[in-house]
Motif scaffolding. Structure first.
Motif, PDB file in Angstrom:
ATOM      1  N   ASN A 150      35.837  33.465   1.190  1.00  0.00           N
ATOM      2  CA  ASN A 150      35.951  33.009   2.751  1.00  0.00           C
ATOM      3  C   ASN A 150      37.251  33.865   3.050  1.00  0.00           C
ATOM      4  O   ASN A 150      38.251  34.257   2.633  1.00  0.00           O
ATOM      5  N   SER A 168      33.123  40.385   1.429  1.00  0.00           N
ATOM      6  CA  SER A 168      33.829  39.863   2.555  1.00  0.00           C
ATOM      7  C   SER A 168      34.526  41.371   3.967  1.00  0.00           C
ATOM      8  O   SER A 168      33.700  41.262   4.494  1.00  0.00           O
ATOM      9  N   ASP A 252      32.725  32.541   6.689  1.00  0.00           N
ATOM     10  CA  ASP A 252      32.964  31.236   6.210  1.00  0.00           C
ATOM     11  C   ASP A 252      32.293  30.727   5.484  1.00  0.00           C
ATOM     12  O   ASP A 252      30.801  31.888   5.918  1.00  0.00           O
ATOM     13  N   SER A 256      36.016  29.694  -1.876  1.00  0.00           N
ATOM     14  CA  SER A 256      37.017  29.248  -1.876  1.00  0.00           C
ATOM     15  C   SER A 256      38.409  29.473  -2.994  1.00  0.00           C
ATOM     16  O   SER A 256      39.493  29.428  -3.015  1.00  0.00           O
TER      17      SER A 256
END
Length: 264
Positions: A150, A168, A252, A256
């Motif tokens: 995230n 990411s 998103d 996490s």
């Protein structure tokens, strides 16, 4: 019949009268006491108002109070200077944005462009599960796990898995890393640049060669000071722009969790 003898004829007497009042009486002369100024004592040197003692005129200060005026002037000058500087900065920023992002990135001193030096490294969609090995530390591209970390302005206080971080970056994230153990006040300066901002994330890296290392897909910059202006230049040039999956790629809905072991 007897007749009376007429008496002598009456002649009306004439009375000479001066100007009269309404009752036929002559008007009474007004006393001098009723006339304005009739009882005023004569001044020295003559009768009536002549020779009166002159009245001293009241002097009104004509000078200005320059203190508040000077303060207001200084405030105006400061305001004009701030506005002027804001306009100049805005124009300069617009000029920067008009330059293609790849050219802006190339102009950053010390940046490494792996897109030029290693085209095979920056191929996208290389998904593999489990732990992977990387030549660069921190990695800048290459194979990665299907799950991404995230990355919408997240500040991680512990290391994260490279395999998620690389994914990411494929989505357009700039991954800001720092040497684990960097003083808290310096980490805070980096966090201020990242927290809450789209497609940015921050995490420590054990044994990092420099205090700060920045990664985007296919690009890397290492610096020793958190105040180095190249940090902002790197972020402004490459955040979102370096994505090879487009600006709408998700940041998103990923992982996490912290820790160097990948979660997928």
């Amino acid at each position: 019949m007897s007749m009376s003898t007429p008496g002598p004829e009456r002649v009306p007497s004439t009375v000479k009268v001066d100007k009269t009042t309404g009752q036929g009486k002559p008007p009474t002369a007004r006393s001098g006491a009723n006339r304005p100024g009739g009882n005023r004592p004569a001044g020295k040197g003559g009768k009536g108002g002549k020779g009166r003692k002159p009245v001293t005129p009241v002097k009104v200060a004509g000078g200005r109070n320059w203190g508040p005026i000077a303060v207001a002037g200084v405030v105006v000058l400061i305001a004009v200077g701030i506005i002027g500087w804001g306009v100049v900065a805005s124009i300069q920023q617009e000029k920067k944005q008009a330059v293609p992002w790849a050219d802006r990135a190339a102009a950053i001193a010390g940046i490494t462009n792996f897109r030029e030096s290693n085209p095979d490294l920056v191929k996208g969609s290389q998904h593999k599960n489990g732990k992977l090995a990387y030549e660069q530390q921190p990695p800048v591209a290459g194979e990665h796990n299907p799950s991404w970390q995230n990355c919408n302005g997240v500040v991680y206080s512990e290391p994260i898995a490279n395999e998620h971080a690389v994914h990411s970056m494929e989505h357009g994230t700039v991954w800001v890393t720092y040497k684990q153990g960097l003083p808290a006040d310096q980490v805070e300066k980096l966090a201020d640049r990242v927290e809450g901002k789209e497609k940015l994330m921050l995490s420590p890296v054990p044994g990092l060669s420099n205090n700060v290392s920045l990664q985007a897909w296919g690009y890397q910059l290492k610096v020793d000071s958190v105040d180095d202006p190249r940090i902002d230049e790197f972020i402004q040039s490459l955040r979102i722009n370096a994505s090879i999956e487009g600006p709408t790629a998700a940041c998103d809905g990923g992982v996490s969790a912290t820790g160097v072991v990948p979660q997928s």
